[in-house]
Design a protein around this motif. Sequence first.
Motif, mmCIF file in Angstrom:
data_model
loop_
_atom_site.group_PDB
_atom_site.id
_atom_site.type_symbol
_atom_site.label_atom_id
_atom_site.label_comp_id
_atom_site.label_asym_id
_atom_site.label_seq_id
_atom_site.Cartn_x
_atom_site.Cartn_y
_atom_site.Cartn_z
ATOM 1 N N ALA A 150 -18.952 117.415 -13.517
ATOM 2 C CA ALA A 150 -18.878 115.960 -13.819
ATOM 3 C C ALA A 150 -20.132 115.478 -13.787
ATOM 4 C CB ALA A 150 -18.078 115.354 -12.731
ATOM 5 N N LEU A 151 -21.083 116.080 -12.983
ATOM 6 C CA LEU A 151 -22.608 115.820 -13.131
ATOM 7 C C LEU A 151 -23.328 115.870 -14.183
ATOM 8 C CD1 LEU A 151 -23.649 117.059 -9.742
ATOM 9 C CD2 LEU A 151 -23.615 114.708 -10.111
ATOM 10 N N LEU A 152 -22.935 116.847 -15.198
ATOM 11 C CA LEU A 152 -23.598 117.249 -16.438
ATOM 12 C C LEU A 152 -23.341 116.571 -17.468
ATOM 13 C CD1 LEU A 152 -23.334 121.112 -15.822
ATOM 14 C CD2 LEU A 152 -25.169 119.633 -14.885
ATOM 15 N N THR A 153 -22.190 115.778 -17.400
ATOM 16 C CA THR A 153 -22.034 114.801 -18.712
ATOM 17 C C THR A 153 -22.259 113.556 -18.522
ATOM 18 O OG1 THR A 153 -19.953 114.084 -20.129
ATOM 19 C CG2 THR A 153 -19.552 114.448 -17.642
ATOM 20 N N ASP A 154 -22.573 112.832 -19.910
ATOM 21 C CA ASP A 154 -23.024 111.399 -19.983
ATOM 22 C C ASP A 154 -21.985 110.543 -20.306
ATOM 23 O OD1 ASP A 154 -25.700 111.985 -19.874
ATOM 24 O OD2 ASP A 154 -25.779 112.156 -22.241
ATOM 25 N N SER A 155 -20.736 110.956 -20.708
ATOM 26 C CA SER A 155 -19.404 110.384 -20.961
ATOM 27 C C SER A 155 -18.703 109.991 -19.847
ATOM 28 C CB SER A 155 -18.592 111.309 -21.816
ATOM 29 O OG SER A 155 -17.336 111.274 -21.831
ATOM 30 N N ILE A 156 -18.363 108.777 -19.571
ATOM 31 C CA ILE A 156 -17.817 108.280 -18.548
ATOM 32 C C ILE A 156 -16.526 108.884 -18.568
ATOM 33 C CG2 ILE A 156 -16.696 106.077 -17.416
ATOM 34 C CD1 ILE A 156 -19.503 106.408 -16.720
ATOM 35 N N ASN A 157 -15.752 109.002 -19.739
ATOM 36 C CA ASN A 157 -14.420 109.429 -19.883
ATOM 37 C C ASN A 157 -14.210 111.072 -19.366
ATOM 38 O OD1 ASN A 157 -13.480 107.059 -20.759
ATOM 39 N ND2 ASN A 157 -13.448 107.648 -22.916
ATOM 40 N N TYR A 162 -12.880 115.095 -15.289
ATOM 41 C CA TYR A 162 -13.163 116.136 -14.220
ATOM 42 C C TYR A 162 -12.984 115.742 -12.894
ATOM 43 C CZ TYR A 162 -15.926 119.001 -17.403
ATOM 44 O OH TYR A 162 -16.317 119.894 -18.420
ATOM 45 N N MET A 163 -12.877 114.438 -12.775
ATOM 46 C CA MET A 163 -12.579 114.104 -11.166
ATOM 47 C C MET A 163 -11.187 113.671 -11.076
ATOM 48 S SD MET A 163 -15.944 112.236 -9.886
ATOM 49 C CE MET A 163 -16.104 110.944 -10.909
ATOM 50 N N ASN A 164 -10.254 113.938 -11.867
ATOM 51 C CA ASN A 164 -8.901 113.473 -12.181
ATOM 52 C C ASN A 164 -8.070 114.965 -11.638
ATOM 53 O OD1 ASN A 164 -6.456 112.367 -12.229
ATOM 54 N ND2 ASN A 164 -6.671 111.807 -14.471
ATOM 55 N N PHE A 165 -7.464 114.815 -10.457
ATOM 56 C CA PHE A 165 -6.761 115.840 -10.004
ATOM 57 C C PHE A 165 -5.129 115.611 -10.053
ATOM 58 C CE2 PHE A 165 -11.076 116.310 -8.337
ATOM 59 C CZ PHE A 165 -11.224 117.523 -8.798
ATOM 60 N N VAL A 166 -4.517 116.560 -10.574
ATOM 61 C CA VAL A 166 -2.919 115.949 -10.599
ATOM 62 C C VAL A 166 -2.334 117.247 -9.769
ATOM 63 C CG1 VAL A 166 -1.069 116.027 -12.390
ATOM 64 C CG2 VAL A 166 -3.160 115.201 -12.806
ATOM 65 N N MET B 1 -31.810 120.645 -25.265
ATOM 66 C CA MET B 1 -31.102 119.219 -24.737
ATOM 67 C C MET B 1 -31.524 119.482 -22.949
ATOM 68 S SD MET B 1 -27.253 118.951 -23.454
ATOM 69 C CE MET B 1 -27.676 120.022 -21.990
ATOM 70 N N SER B 2 -31.905 118.107 -22.481
ATOM 71 C CA SER B 2 -32.422 118.065 -21.357
ATOM 72 C C SER B 2 -31.420 117.740 -20.181
ATOM 73 C CB SER B 2 -33.634 117.231 -21.420
ATOM 74 O OG SER B 2 -33.745 116.092 -20.352
ATOM 75 N N VAL B 3 -31.454 118.285 -18.957
ATOM 76 C CA VAL B 3 -30.457 117.825 -18.124
ATOM 77 C C VAL B 3 -30.614 116.481 -17.540
ATOM 78 C CG1 VAL B 3 -29.606 118.489 -15.724
ATOM 79 C CG2 VAL B 3 -30.531 120.310 -17.372
ATOM 80 N N ASP B 4 -29.667 115.746 -17.590
ATOM 81 C CA ASP B 4 -29.761 114.538 -17.221
ATOM 82 C C ASP B 4 -29.967 113.930 -15.805
ATOM 83 O OD1 ASP B 4 -29.221 111.722 -17.845
ATOM 84 O OD2 ASP B 4 -27.126 111.938 -17.146
ATOM 85 N N ILE B 5 -31.211 114.027 -15.274
ATOM 86 C CA ILE B 5 -31.336 113.550 -14.159
ATOM 87 C C ILE B 5 -32.599 112.676 -14.281
ATOM 88 C CG2 ILE B 5 -32.479 114.245 -11.788
ATOM 89 C CD1 ILE B 5 -31.682 117.456 -12.505
#
Lengths: 435, 435
Positions: A150-157, A162-166, B1-5
């Motif tokens: 989840a930390l590695l993506t720019d996309s909020i969706n 990644y943070m949705n647990f079913v 691609m650069s890591v988003d920090i």
Amino acid sequence: MSVDIPETNFPRVVIIGGGFGGIQAAKKLNSKEVQVIMIDRHNYHTFQPLLYQVATGGLEPDSIAHPLRKIFKNQKNFIFRVAEAQEVIADKKVLVTNIGEIHYDYLVIATGSSSNYFGMKDLEKHTMPMKTIPEALDMRSLVLQNLESALLTDSINEQEAYMNFVVVGGGPTGVETAGALAELKNHVLPHDYPELDIRRMQINLIEGGDRLLGAMSVQASEKSADFLKSMGVNVRLNERVLSFDGERVQLGSGKGLETKVVIWSAGVKGVTLPGINKEVIVGGNRFKVNVFNQIEGYDNIFAIGDVAAMITDEFPKGHPGVAPAAIQQGRLFAKNIIKKINDIPMEPFKYFDKGSMATVGRNRAVVDMGFIRFQGTFAWFVWMFVHLMTLVGFRNRVVVFVNWVWSYFSYDRGTRLIIRRFEKENDKKLEQVEA
Amino acid sequence: MSVDIPETNFPRVVIIGGGFGGIQAAKKLNSKEVQVIMIDRHNYHTFQPLLYQVATGGLEPDSIAHPLRKIFKNQKNFIFRVAEAQEVIADKKVLVTNIGEIHYDYLVIATGSSSNYFGMKDLEKHTMPMKTIPEALDMRSLVLQNLESALLTDSINEQEAYMNFVVVGGGPTGVETAGALAELKNHVLPHDYPELDIRRMQINLIEGGDRLLGAMSVQASEKSADFLKSMGVNVRLNERVLSFDGERVQLGSGKGLETKVVIWSAGVKGVTLPGINKEVIVGGNRFKVNVFNQIEGYDNIFAIGDVAAMITDEFPKGHPGVAPAAIQQGRLFAKNIIKKINDIPMEPFKYFDKGSMATVGRNRAVVDMGFIRFQGTFAWFVWMFVHLMTLVGFRNRVVVFVNWVWSYFSYDRGTRLIIRRFEKENDKKLEQVEA
């Protein structure tokens, strides 16, 4: 090829499975005039009721596993082999295993249950089961891997996916898992992932029926749902999961959930064995047994625990698939087999219902003991006490106790480790001993 | 691609590796005007000195692993990512990783060391290393699997091969592993495997030099050899391993040993990184650094711990690859980098030798502290105390303490579990961050 175990002058009892039932059967045959042979796929007993705590980083796997050889180290008439049962050849009294054939005089099938996907292959492929320690560790890795991803993506969706647990299935395992994930969300993850807005983490508990903990009292159902909601879990009753492709869960109500993890605790089925007459396999893939746990049509083959369906007026679907039923059947089997060998009539099984309980989170548990029902902090302490006392092995009890005391005071969970990454490509191997 | 920090106004310090050195460097930069980014392949710190106890069933893996995020949960200038370093592009001040590029102002290579096979491919393929937790778990599984396999064969020769354990390398890891196997043999296995004649189990410790624990005093060497012999270990000095094909070890003296497990602790090499001038890689595959731990020829790239070789008159081969050296270098780095940023001259490194110790078994350890040398029971308690205090995390200390007290009184080891089978066909993956 036959497995090299010397025959004795005593009848040979072969037990398949070192779960609650198998262990009790073997223990109670200590010092009796039989030779006891146990086989299991693993060299340890798994305390399944606490698997969800391993999966959610609360306990180390080794504290809910106990080496089978250690349990029986002073039992002289006991022999153990790591092996997988493959087939019964009943007319030859032979059990075929991956290490060779084993002759038996009496056979006890105590193979337990595995996850039931009701034939839905996509769910079997993409969801996470939680019936074994490696499966619980895979789930632990995947939950943590997803937070890292989840930390590695720019996309909020994508981050929300990644943070949705079913969690599917509102029985004890589902309720306890959803509750443990909520505790992680509320107390642990905000410190671990300050860069993520953990409030956006969703925990969905999907139950097909109209209440959680369907086997317990209505009071327990309602209270556990209240507890879960107060902890932020989305409880969805009367809802079914139609499909999951690894990215999206399709629900019966038409709603879809974007998620990367679906935890499957919606049902179990008995782990049966080829070679037994298929006609005696009844609902839940279990062997139909008589009141002595003999499989219908066989005199010297027994089934106990989750894989046995003893259909009576009181239990038209058989007994509940819980540890006490397996333990009681294991003990009675041991008693009965000695009677049978000595031509004394066997005793019929009588289930003693000790009640049931489930924990949702800190200070939140529900207990039904006959007509006595209580929920909350006291129930939670009762739950902890009962589970500590039922754990096999003194060392395990102490380590679990230390972990629980530690978590209680620190609001922490110690073992959020990705020891081995879970790779989705490694398709989960299907149970090897399965019909 | 650069890591988003997000960049901050402060200089960015990137630390590769969450071992002893990396952790200290990051900790000491808490509240300082820098942005600290740490990457590691794992999401946890491994307490390597106790890996051999995991491998021999004495400790659960989770008690010697500590989540890195937990260590730094209150450090606001700290960011962590699970990632593998792949290459340094020094002129762009960029670290390439498997999750993208990370810009740095200062780079600290704290990648530690991996097993050194000195170019012998068959040994790399067939022996068991013990540098990571998954490797220690694989060894635990294999040791137990072999005992299970020994039960399945009719051939005495094959049975003995399954019970023949060869440990290569007489440094602390080799001595401690051989000792722990001997304790298993003497106290645990006879109860677990009454069908096997455990007296036929062999433990061979092979050392190329003329004494064990070559970095310690002669007194420690002799006493540890005596201890091992008294526990039944075959100590073979001045002996080399020429080859191992998975079935037979060929020794330099001409002797061959039939065995299924060879544990490799005969040497380590630094885990270097492409992109740094190869000319500064010296003996042991380590980066040559100056007294400030700057890699020769670079102003803003540092190496600390096992991967650094600070060659001085006192240490012509660099400092020993032990935790205290890494810890001290990590701390000094943090201090120096703040000085450097503020244009204050850096302090040269001065190694404070705290002494060294190794444990062989119950009541049997050897300790050298300068001119003070002692062996036996008191040394063993000192060893336990020092290791408990050095462990990261209060929970881990308590769990390890409970396990040790338990083992002391019960003569037992709790975690002899084959959680995941080790399959020889799964050829061990080579370290990914390796030159």
